[in-house]
Design a protein around this motif. Structure first.
Motif, short mmCIF file in Angstrom:
data_model
loop_
_atom_site.label_atom_id
_atom_site.label_comp_id
_atom_site.label_asym_id
_atom_site.label_seq_id
_atom_site.Cartn_x
_atom_site.Cartn_y
_atom_site.Cartn_z
N ASP A 260 0.84 -1.20 0.00
CA ASP A 260 0.00 0.00 0.00
C ASP A 260 0.88 1.26 0.00
OD1 ASP A 260 -2.75 1.32 0.55
OD2 ASP A 260 -1.46 2.11 2.14
N GLY A 261 1.92 1.28 0.83
CA GLY A 261 2.89 2.37 0.81
C GLY A 261 2.53 3.61 1.60
N ASN A 262 1.37 3.64 2.24
CA ASN A 262 0.99 4.84 3.01
C ASN A 262 1.63 4.86 4.39
OD1 ASN A 262 -0.79 6.25 1.20
ND2 ASN A 262 -2.27 4.60 1.49
N LEU A 263 1.66 3.74 5.06
CA LEU A 263 2.25 3.66 6.38
C LEU A 263 3.76 3.54 6.28
CD1 LEU A 263 -0.18 1.26 8.27
CD2 LEU A 263 0.11 3.71 8.65
N ALA A 264 4.46 4.10 7.29
CA ALA A 264 5.91 4.02 7.35
C ALA A 264 6.33 3.92 8.81
CB ALA A 264 6.56 5.23 6.68
N SER A 265 7.54 3.45 9.01
CA SER A 265 8.06 3.35 10.38
C SER A 265 8.06 4.73 11.03
CB SER A 265 9.47 2.77 10.37
OG SER A 265 9.46 1.45 9.85
N GLY A 266 7.60 4.79 12.29
CA GLY A 266 7.56 6.05 13.02
C GLY A 266 6.21 6.73 12.98
N ASP A 267 5.32 6.32 12.08
CA ASP A 267 3.98 6.92 12.02
C ASP A 267 3.17 6.51 13.26
OD1 ASP A 267 4.64 8.06 9.64
OD2 ASP A 267 3.57 6.59 8.40
N GLU A 268 2.39 7.46 13.77
CA GLU A 268 1.57 7.19 14.96
C GLU A 268 0.23 6.58 14.54
OE1 GLU A 268 -0.55 9.54 18.74
OE2 GLU A 268 0.59 10.65 17.20
N ILE A 269 -0.19 5.54 15.24
CA ILE A 269 -1.49 4.90 15.01
C ILE A 269 -2.49 5.53 15.99
CG2 ILE A 269 -2.80 2.74 15.05
CD1 ILE A 269 -0.22 1.26 14.44
#
Length: 403
Positions: free
Chosen positions: A57-66
């Protein structure tokens, strides 16, 4: 009095977004989660696994807050609770997140640079030396590309030796061709001077054969000479270019390993503070420093994987070229030398003029001696005539004076 510590974003900004992910056959979306209650006020993506729905998908990345799952807020929950909630949802799940916009230069601190230097030093050590110094190189010593680089250096040495040998061989053939040319000139000169027609023709034919051998050698040299240029291209362009690519790959690899080591150190720090039940400022303020390192590690891993793929492709192509090029160059050399020897054999076979019969009593040198003898006799006769003429003139003078 209870109060909530304000987040310390370290100058980084965040933007909100959502990603709808279709789960795989194992009911997974391909992320690992960190943070959360009771130590950290926020949950965040630690890692995105390769070839998973989240990676594709490519939207999420390491460090992003859920911040939410299917629109439901995750604030105040533990990472285990969030993971179980995501697993309980079938087929598709929507992750609401705050995208971390981090500058990779901000994460490349002096500590990361020093760790890269350490990895470079450890790479040159053997296992026993590294163990004696308390340095681990298990993650480095099994790198197949380093062994391929060593094989490449051996191939380069082989090409260098082959090129030098070819140069010496061509020089020897050129000297030999000049010798044949000198032979041809000598025999042609003898043929021109020889007064006997049969012997003159034989010497001339034998001289022309040697001249043709010299021409065959020059043609062979022109055919083989491009071999040196091709070997030189491989040795001085292809190999150094591949060596430079591997050097860039190693730099990416050391940087990625440095971020991995930094993440491990920060994890250990969190575990030690948690074991002591002591608060850690960066964790209580959103753990943005840790999330920045996670993002840098992900970016470094992407560069590392791309460089590794490029190096593997380049090494494979270079290896194929090495095999094909070696066969082609050797075939060119063998074919040219075979043609040269066949031409020489044909020329000498056509010039089979031996034995050559020469009358040594009537050679050019004998005629020259006879000619000199005849000239001496003529000179003696001229002198006698001059002497006789002088006597006659003297007598007539005497007669005149007597009267």
């Amino acid at each position: 009095m209870d109060y909530e510590i304000e987040e310390d974003k370290l100058g980084m900004r965040v933007t909100s977004g959502s990603a709808t992910l279709k789960k795989d056959s194992q009911n997974l979306i391909g992320i690992s989660i960190g943070g959360g209650a009771p130590l950290s006020p926020c949950l965040y993506v630690v890692q995105i696994f390769d070839n998973t729905p989240a990676a594709k998908d490519g939207n999420l990345a390491s460090g992003d807050e859920i911040v939410g799952v299917n629109g439901q807020s995750m604030k105040g929950r533990t990472k285990v609770e969030v993971a179980r909630m995501i697993q309980s949802i079938k087929e598709e799940v929507t992750i609401n997140y705050n995208k971390l916009h981090a500058d990779p230069k901000q994460g490349k601190t002096l500590d990361i640079v020093l760790k890269k230097v350490k990895h470079r030093v450890v790479e040159t050590m053997n296992s026993s030396t590294a163990d004696a110094l308390g340095l681990s190189r298990a993650i480095l010593c099994n790198d197949g590309l380093v062994k391929k680089l060593e094989e490449l250096e051996k191939v380069a040495c082989t090409y260098k030796g082959l090129m030098e040998h070819t140069k010496r061989l061509l020089k020897a053939f050129f000297n030999l061709s000049q010798t044949h040319k000198a032979f041809g000139d000598v025999f042609a000169s003898i043929g021109v001077r020889e007064p006997q027609p049969t012997a003159s023709e034989a010497f001339t034919m034998f001289g022309e054969a040697h001249r043709e051998i010299e021409k065959s050698a020059i043609r062979m040299l022109r055919t083989v000479k491009p071999m040196i240029s091709d070997l030189n291209t491989y040795l001085n362009k292809a190999v150094p270019d591949t060596r430079l690519t591997i050097k860039k790959y190693l730099d990416c690899k050391f940087e990625y390993l440095s971020y991995c080591l930094k993440v491990k150190e920060m994890d250990d720090e969190e575990y030690s503070y948690a074991a002591l039940q002591e608060p850690l400022y960066r964790v209580e303020t959103g753990n943005y420093e840790y999330r920045l390192v996670l993002r840098c590690r992900q970016d470094a891993r992407v560069r590392f994987a791309k460089m590794r793929s490029d190096v593997l492709v380049k090494l494979e192509l270079l290896d194929q070229k090495h095999v094909q090029d070696t066969v082609f160059q050797l075939q060119r050399l063998v074919t040219a030398m075979s043609k040269y020897h066949n031409d020489c054999h044909g020329q000498l076979k056509e010039a089979d003029v031996f034995p050559i019969e020469v009358d040594l009593s009537r050679s050019t040198f004998t005629y020259a001696d006879n000619a000199n003898e005849f000239n001496d006799d003529d000179e003696e006769e001229d002198e006698e005539e001059e002497n006789n003429g002088g006597i006659g003139e003297a007598a007539s003078g005497d007669l005149i004076s007597t009267e």
